[in-house]
Design a protein around this motif. Structure first.
Motif, PDB file in Angstrom:
ATOM      1  N   GLY A  35       4.881  33.444  79.873  1.00  0.00           N
ATOM      2  CA  GLY A  35       4.076  33.516  78.666  1.00  0.00           C
ATOM      3  C   GLY A  35       3.775  34.942  78.246  1.00  0.00           C
ATOM      4  N   GLU A  36       4.655  35.848  78.627  1.00  0.00           N
ATOM      5  CA  GLU A  36       4.460  37.242  78.233  1.00  0.00           C
ATOM      6  C   GLU A  36       5.827  37.868  77.938  1.00  0.00           C
ATOM      7  OE1 GLU A  36       4.219  39.541  82.401  1.00  0.00           O
ATOM      8  OE2 GLU A  36       2.474  38.287  81.957  1.00  0.00           O
ATOM      9  N   PRO A  37       5.850  39.043  77.286  1.00  0.00           N
ATOM     10  CA  PRO A  37       7.142  39.608  76.902  1.00  0.00           C
ATOM     11  C   PRO A  37       8.057  39.877  78.106  1.00  0.00           C
ATOM     12  CG  PRO A  37       5.391  40.695  75.693  1.00  0.00           C
ATOM     13  CD  PRO A  37       4.723  39.816  76.725  1.00  0.00           C
ATOM     14  N   VAL A  38       9.320  39.597  77.881  1.00  0.00           N
ATOM     15  CA  VAL A  38      10.362  39.791  78.880  1.00  0.00           C
ATOM     16  C   VAL A  38      11.473  40.585  78.202  1.00  0.00           C
ATOM     17  CG1 VAL A  38      12.175  38.550  80.125  1.00  0.00           C
ATOM     18  CG2 VAL A  38       9.849  37.649  80.112  1.00  0.00           C
ATOM     19  N   VAL A  39      12.058  41.521  78.946  1.00  0.00           N
ATOM     20  CA  VAL A  39      13.181  42.281  78.380  1.00  0.00           C
ATOM     21  C   VAL A  39      14.488  41.607  78.772  1.00  0.00           C
ATOM     22  CG1 VAL A  39      14.501  44.432  78.596  1.00  0.00           C
ATOM     23  CG2 VAL A  39      12.017  44.522  78.312  1.00  0.00           C
ATOM     24  N   LEU A  40      15.394  41.508  77.832  1.00  0.00           N
ATOM     25  CA  LEU A  40      16.768  41.183  78.183  1.00  0.00           C
ATOM     26  C   LEU A  40      17.609  42.424  77.949  1.00  0.00           C
ATOM     27  CD1 LEU A  40      19.249  39.459  78.826  1.00  0.00           C
ATOM     28  CD2 LEU A  40      19.348  38.844  76.415  1.00  0.00           C
ATOM     29  N   ALA A  41      18.085  43.020  79.041  1.00  0.00           N
ATOM     30  CA  ALA A  41      19.050  44.107  78.902  1.00  0.00           C
ATOM     31  C   ALA A  41      20.424  43.457  78.865  1.00  0.00           C
ATOM     32  CB  ALA A  41      18.939  45.068  80.079  1.00  0.00           C
ATOM     33  N   THR A  42      21.178  43.725  77.803  1.00  0.00           N
ATOM     34  CA  THR A  42      22.489  43.089  77.695  1.00  0.00           C
ATOM     35  C   THR A  42      23.487  44.046  77.057  1.00  0.00           C
ATOM     36  OG1 THR A  42      23.662  41.114  76.915  1.00  0.00           O
ATOM     37  CG2 THR A  42      21.955  41.984  75.463  1.00  0.00           C
ATOM     38  N   GLY A  43      24.739  43.648  77.109  1.00  0.00           N
ATOM     39  CA  GLY A  43      25.780  44.455  76.476  1.00  0.00           C
ATOM     40  C   GLY A  43      26.378  43.671  75.322  1.00  0.00           C
ATOM     41  N   ASP A  44      27.166  44.346  74.482  1.00  0.00           N
ATOM     42  CA  ASP A  44      27.707  43.609  73.338  1.00  0.00           C
ATOM     43  C   ASP A  44      28.689  42.526  73.794  1.00  0.00           C
ATOM     44  OD1 ASP A  44      28.966  46.071  73.996  1.00  0.00           O
ATOM     45  OD2 ASP A  44      30.210  45.979  72.194  1.00  0.00           O
ATOM     46  N   GLY A  45      29.367  42.750  74.902  1.00  0.00           N
ATOM     47  CA  GLY A  45      30.295  41.735  75.404  1.00  0.00           C
ATOM     48  C   GLY A  45      29.562  40.496  75.891  1.00  0.00           C
ATOM     49  N   SER A  46      28.586  40.694  76.768  1.00  0.00           N
ATOM     50  CA  SER A  46      27.828  39.564  77.310  1.00  0.00           C
ATOM     51  C   SER A  46      27.069  38.829  76.220  1.00  0.00           C
ATOM     52  CB  SER A  46      26.817  40.052  78.353  1.00  0.00           C
ATOM     53  OG  SER A  46      27.457  40.423  79.547  1.00  0.00           O
ATOM     54  N   PHE A  47      26.462  39.606  75.312  1.00  0.00           N
ATOM     55  CA  PHE A  47      25.576  39.010  74.312  1.00  0.00           C
ATOM     56  C   PHE A  47      26.343  38.059  73.392  1.00  0.00           C
ATOM     57  CE2 PHE A  47      22.780  39.518  70.410  1.00  0.00           C
ATOM     58  CZ  PHE A  47      21.780  38.693  70.909  1.00  0.00           C
ATOM     59  N   ARG A  48      27.604  38.400  73.146  1.00  0.00           N
ATOM     60  CA  ARG A  48      28.413  37.528  72.294  1.00  0.00           C
ATOM     61  C   ARG A  48      28.684  36.175  72.958  1.00  0.00           C
ATOM     62  NH1 ARG A  48      32.906  40.058  69.098  1.00  0.00           N
ATOM     63  NH2 ARG A  48      34.140  39.240  70.804  1.00  0.00           N
ATOM     64  N   MET A  49      28.452  36.111  74.258  1.00  0.00           N
ATOM     65  CA  MET A  49      28.673  34.837  74.953  1.00  0.00           C
ATOM     66  C   MET A  49      27.483  33.884  74.848  1.00  0.00           C
ATOM     67  SD  MET A  49      30.735  35.561  78.391  1.00  0.00           S
ATOM     68  CE  MET A  49      32.414  36.155  78.345  1.00  0.00           C
ATOM     69  N   ASN A  50      26.304  34.404  74.500  1.00  0.00           N
ATOM     70  CA  ASN A  50      25.140  33.506  74.497  1.00  0.00           C
ATOM     71  C   ASN A  50      24.269  33.630  73.252  1.00  0.00           C
ATOM     72  OD1 ASN A  50      23.671  35.848  74.870  1.00  0.00           O
ATOM     73  ND2 ASN A  50      23.479  35.588  77.077  1.00  0.00           N
ATOM     74  N   LEU A  51      24.738  34.364  72.247  1.00  0.00           N
ATOM     75  CA  LEU A  51      23.828  34.651  71.132  1.00  0.00           C
ATOM     76  C   LEU A  51      23.473  33.406  70.328  1.00  0.00           C
ATOM     77  CD1 LEU A  51      26.062  34.744  68.737  1.00  0.00           C
ATOM     78  CD2 LEU A  51      26.217  37.152  69.336  1.00  0.00           C
ATOM     79  N   THR A  52      24.141  32.306  70.618  1.00  0.00           N
ATOM     80  CA  THR A  52      23.761  31.048  69.982  1.00  0.00           C
ATOM     81  C   THR A  52      22.312  30.679  70.308  1.00  0.00           C
ATOM     82  OG1 THR A  52      24.317  28.727  69.842  1.00  0.00           O
ATOM     83  CG2 THR A  52      24.756  29.767  71.919  1.00  0.00           C
ATOM     84  N   GLU A  53      21.798  31.210  71.410  1.00  0.00           N
ATOM     85  CA  GLU A  53      20.424  30.880  71.800  1.00  0.00           C
ATOM     86  C   GLU A  53      19.375  31.687  71.036  1.00  0.00           C
ATOM     87  OE1 GLU A  53      19.703  28.283  73.406  1.00  0.00           O
ATOM     88  OE2 GLU A  53      21.715  27.820  74.148  1.00  0.00           O
ATOM     89  N   LEU A  54      19.809  32.574  70.143  1.00  0.00           N
ATOM     90  CA  LEU A  54      18.827  33.266  69.295  1.00  0.00           C
ATOM     91  C   LEU A  54      17.985  32.242  68.541  1.00  0.00           C
ATOM     92  CD1 LEU A  54      20.869  36.260  67.838  1.00  0.00           C
ATOM     93  CD2 LEU A  54      18.964  36.363  69.454  1.00  0.00           C
ATOM     94  N   SER A  55      18.627  31.123  68.171  1.00  0.00           N
ATOM     95  CA  SER A  55      17.878  30.087  67.441  1.00  0.00           C
ATOM     96  C   SER A  55      16.760  29.532  68.322  1.00  0.00           C
ATOM     97  CB  SER A  55      18.819  28.972  66.986  1.00  0.00           C
ATOM     98  OG  SER A  55      19.327  28.284  68.107  1.00  0.00           O
ATOM     99  N   THR A  56      17.032  29.417  69.623  1.00  0.00           N
ATOM    100  CA  THR A  56      16.025  28.860  70.531  1.00  0.00           C
ATOM    101  C   THR A  56      14.838  29.808  70.683  1.00  0.00           C
ATOM    102  OG1 THR A  56      17.893  27.883  71.714  1.00  0.00           O
ATOM    103  CG2 THR A  56      15.729  27.752  72.786  1.00  0.00           C
ATOM    104  N   ILE A  57      15.127  31.097  70.943  1.00  0.00           N
ATOM    105  CA  ILE A  57      13.994  32.017  71.120  1.00  0.00           C
ATOM    106  C   ILE A  57      13.225  32.188  69.813  1.00  0.00           C
ATOM    107  CG2 ILE A  57      14.893  33.240  73.152  1.00  0.00           C
ATOM    108  CD1 ILE A  57      15.490  35.610  71.325  1.00  0.00           C
ATOM    109  N   ALA A  58      13.944  32.072  68.679  1.00  0.00           N
ATOM    110  CA  ALA A  58      13.249  32.183  67.394  1.00  0.00           C
ATOM    111  C   ALA A  58      12.355  30.966  67.167  1.00  0.00           C
ATOM    112  CB  ALA A  58      14.264  32.311  66.260  1.00  0.00           C
ATOM    113  N   TYR A  59      12.878  29.775  67.445  1.00  0.00           N
ATOM    114  CA  TYR A  59      12.108  28.549  67.202  1.00  0.00           C
ATOM    115  C   TYR A  59      10.845  28.517  68.063  1.00  0.00           C
ATOM    116  CZ  TYR A  59      10.660  23.702  67.094  1.00  0.00           C
ATOM    117  OH  TYR A  59       9.913  22.570  66.962  1.00  0.00           O
ATOM    118  N   TYR A  60      11.008  28.803  69.360  1.00  0.00           N
ATOM    119  CA  TYR A  60       9.850  28.738  70.264  1.00  0.00           C
ATOM    120  C   TYR A  60       9.055  30.044  70.271  1.00  0.00           C
ATOM    121  CZ  TYR A  60      11.873  24.417  72.086  1.00  0.00           C
ATOM    122  OH  TYR A  60      12.366  23.148  72.201  1.00  0.00           O
ATOM    123  N   GLN A  61       9.555  31.042  69.536  1.00  0.00           N
ATOM    124  CA  GLN A  61       8.916  32.364  69.503  1.00  0.00           C
ATOM    125  C   GLN A  61       8.709  32.918  70.916  1.00  0.00           C
ATOM    126  OE1 GLN A  61       7.787  34.605  66.732  1.00  0.00           O
ATOM    127  NE2 GLN A  61       9.606  33.473  66.130  1.00  0.00           N
TER     128      GLN A  61
END
Lengths: 174, 599
Positions: B472-498
């Motif tokens: 319930g507090e801020p978390v950092v995701l350190a990622t690279g452009d290669g890795s991030f392209r594999m999961n960026l579909t979940e941006l909708s999830t973090i946006a929806y649940y804020q």
């Protein structure tokens, strides 16, 4: 010891008698890079427990690793690497030999020497069973090859420790 | 007063019992209820203290989702965009809390999408329970729609798995699954529940306390390694001679080195580990999974060992005369070359998994057991030692960094730790992961959430959202452009649940780690590693309504990161880096750990 510096080990594994157990155990052997030479499995006097006997090639340290990996399977209750000097091993082999009436007598002598049993005879063939350890079985097969073996089917080796040594499924501390 | 039971019949034949009265009933007074399998599953999850399920619905889990709907007052659910990331989220949740993470998916493709997440949790020993639906047993084996043999598929990557064929065994199976997942060396357990079992009804008897522990698996040898009560006394007796020998080894040593890993964190042995280091007066090195077990602010910490380990850690390893390895499995990435590893050292190995002993490194002595239990037995026997010269030597090998004007990864990570030293950091896999491990000083256990064993690109965003949900507090995701392209579909999830996930994207326009190997070992032939194809990450964040900034200076990063922290909302910071940034130091694979190919 074979040419790769590997020895043959006979390993007994007591497992819960439930679906999928054999595939859990045999899968572990293949993914850890062990070659199974033979495998035999069947229920024990306790219906909830099955006993698997596996003959496998390896060396002392790889077998130690194998035993520890086997213990990580929840279905595995006990593992034992048998001491060859204190273990009786047997396998059952059924062999069909092409044999004319004339050849039958010679064959019967071999059957007698190896204490094998004839289970079926026809004009062209003779089927027999032999039980024994791996060496005895191979010795007999070698002799029978002269007559022409048409089929061999063999169970895996099963083993029992001598005397008072009992492999029960009581769990123990690692 | 016995509560009145309302039992309407539902269309799919699944009975449900008194859901409208739940909450009014004193659960202790209800000795048993007749429930359908799906409802029993949910009750069992509540028994286990599960607060959140990460999952994705489908045909074969409809009855479960229906029960979940009715019990939403007691148990939450996070809907992801893809099952894999629900699996990583459950994993991330478990890594930051130590509780068992729970993931739910449907049959067939839903289940197979979990495979990478399960394998990731397995390699890093995270306590997780994966629940899948399956087709009804009448259809099983007929190649029916969305049918997959998921228990067969996951056999090599789970600690144990089940297919429940009889509803009367469901409750105990779930209890056993949780017990196995969290006990001994933790790991993922999968429970596959055919749809007919979810619908079938049986008596459900709620249990609490000791009754939650299934007797058979509790007595399994691999479960006995954190013993309590009488079992602990028996364990002490057995380990006594070995502990005495361990003390002897430690007393005789002149250049002891402690090497710790994820096992210390899983066992909660951080305090004992630090006490050991102080008593033995030894420098300490960490595996990737061990980072944070001892605060890197402690002068004893030489840093991470291995392929991208520090000079100090790798050189100390080759010079020590006693290696005390606690909760590590001697991964090839940490060893370099097993044959030349710690050539002068006797090895004392403490690990809960007997199969790790003598697997990759031959030990002089091993103590099998939970790290905390073993250290608790060992510490009172040790006398205070001093190894001032050795400590000084070991510390003197630390590398120094030249200051330059470049916007480089190290500065990003240092800035991040200056602003938020305690923040939880999840990573994906690649260069950014190693930079994070090297340059962000981890000061507490469970601060780093990373896929160490399997090295799963695409792990990070799911794991970060699981962590954010749990904390319930801020978390950092350190990622690279290669890795991030594999999961960026979940941006909708973090946006929806804020979820307050601050994505720090190390964008160097390449699959940097692979490029680094191509530079060093493949004659700079950059085969299929250049990512010159977008997307525009700023527009992407915008599409999801997520705050964003593109930075190419330390000042820019500092401002964006501070803003993201204060917003406590999802945020994407794209850091523009040079394509030829490398991870240094580096030891080539299979080389001795002190022969660096890159400094």
């Amino acid at each position: 010891m074979n040419k790769n510096g590997q020895n043959r080990y006979t390993v007994g594994v007591l497992v819960s008698n439930e679906p999928g157990v054999l595939s859990r155990v045999s899968g572990l052997f293949s993914r850890r890079g062990f070659n199974i030479e033979s495998l035999a499995v069947g229920p024990t006097q306790d219906q909830s427990v099955s006993r698997i006997t596996i003959v496998v090639l390896g060396n002392d340290s790889s077998i130690e690793q194998l035993v520890q990996q086997l213990y990580k399977l929840i279905v595995v209750r006990k593992v034992r690497v048998y001491d060859p000097a204190n273990t009786v091993e047997r396998q059952l082999v059924m062999i069909k030999v092409a044999a004319t009436a004339a050849e039958r007598e010679g064959l019967m002598r071999i059957v007698e020497i190896f204490k094998a049993k004839v289970v079926d005879v026809t004009r062209e063939s003779l089927s027999l069973t032999i039980t024994g350890d791996a060496d005895k079985v191979s010795a007999m097969i070698e002799l029978l090859e002269d007559y022409g073996i048409t089929e061999i089917v063999r169970t895996g080796t099963v083993a029992l420790q001598r005397g008072n040594q009992i492999m029960n499924s009581e769990l123990f501390d690692l | 007063m016995v509560p009145r039971v309302i039992r309407p019949k539902r269309e799919d034949g699944c009975f449900f019992t008194i859901p409208v009265l739940y909450g009014l009933i004193n659960e202790k007074r209800v000795s048993s209820l007749k429930l359908c399998g799906a409802a029993i599953l949910i009750e069992c999850l509540i028994e286990q203290g599960t607060e959140t399920i990460f999952g994705f619905p489908g045909g074969a889990v409809l009855p479960i989702y229906d029960e979940l709907y009715k019990r939403s007052d007691r148990i939450g659910h996070v809907l992801t965009a893809h099952e894999q990331h629900a699996g990583h989220a459950a994993d991330g949740y478990a890594r930051v809390t130590g509780k068992t993470g729970v993931c739910l998916a449907t049959s067939g493709p839903g289940a197979t999408n979990l495979v990478t997440a399960i394998a990731t949790a397995y390699m890093d020993s995270t306590p997780t329970v994966f629940i899948t639906g399956n087709v009804p047993q009448t259809l099983m084996g007929t190649d029916s729609f969305q049918e997959a043999d998921i228990s067969g598929i996951t056999m090599p990557i789970t600690k144990h798995n089940y297919m429940v064929t009889d509803v009367t065994k469901l409750a105990d199976t779930i209890r056993e699954a949780f017990f196995i997942a969290r006990t001994g060396r933790p790991g993922p357990v999968l429970v596959d529940i055919p749809k007919d079992v979810q619908i079938a009804e049986t008596e459900y008897v709620p249990v609490t306390g000791d009754a939650l522990i299934p007797p058979l698996s509790a007595s399994h040898p691999t479960m006995q390694l954190r013993p309590v009560g009488a079992a602990l006394e028996r364990y002490k007796l057995k380990i006594e001679p070995f502990a005495a020998r361990a003390v002897e080894l430690i007393q005789q040593s002149e250049r002891p080195l402690i090497y710790y890993g994820g096992g210390v964190i899983l066992s909660g042995a951080e305090r004992q580990l630090l006490e050991l280091a102080n008593l033995v007066d030894a420098p300490v090195v960490s595996s990737l999974m061990g980072l944070g077990a001892i605060s890197e602010a402690d002068p004893r910490v030489l840093g991470m060992l291995g392929m991208h380990g520090t000079h100090a850690a790798n050189i100390a390893m080759q010079r020590c005369d006693l290696l005390i390895a606690v909760g590590v499995r001697f991964s090839d990435r940490a060893l370099g070359n097993a044959a030349t590893f710690a050539p002068n050292a006797k090895v004392l190995h403490i690990d809960i998994d007997r199969a790790e002993i003598n697997k990759n490194v031959t030990t002089t002595l091993h103590l099998t057991g939970d790290a905390r239990t073993v250290l608790d037995l060992l510490l009172p026997r040790l006398e205070q030692k001093t190894h001032a010269t050795w400590m000084r030597q070991a510390q003197s090998m630390a590398e120094e960094y030249l200051n330059n004007d470049l916007f480089e990864p190290r500065k990003i990570l240092k800035t991040m730790s200056e602003i938020a030293p305690e923040i939880t950091v999840a990573t994906d896999v690649g260069q950014h992961q190693m930079w994070t491990a090297q340059h962000f000083p981890f000061i507490r256990p469970r601060q780093l959430v990373t896929s160490g064993g399997l090295g799963t690109m695409g792990f990070g965003l799911g794991a970060a959202m699981g962590a954010a949900k749990a904390l319930g507090e801020p978390v950092v995701l350190a990622t690279g452009d290669g890795s991030f392209r594999m999961n960026l579909t979940e941006l909708s999830t973090i946006a929806y649940y804020q979820f307050p996930v601050i994505i720090v994207l190390f964008n160097n326009g390449t699959l940097g780690m692979v490029r680094q190997w191509q530079t060093l070992f493949f004659g700079k032939r950059y085969s299929q590693t250049t990512l010159d194809r977008g997307p525009d990450f700023m527009k992407l964040a915008d599409a999801y309504g997520i705050g964003h900034a593109r930075v190419n200076t330390v000042e820019g990063f500092r401002a964006a990161f501070s803003e993201a922290l204060s917003l406590r909302a999802p945020y994407l910071i794209e850091c523009m880096l040079d394509i030829d940034e490398m991870v240094a130091p580096m030891v080539a694979p299979g080389s001795p750990i002190d022969s660096f190919c890159l400094n």
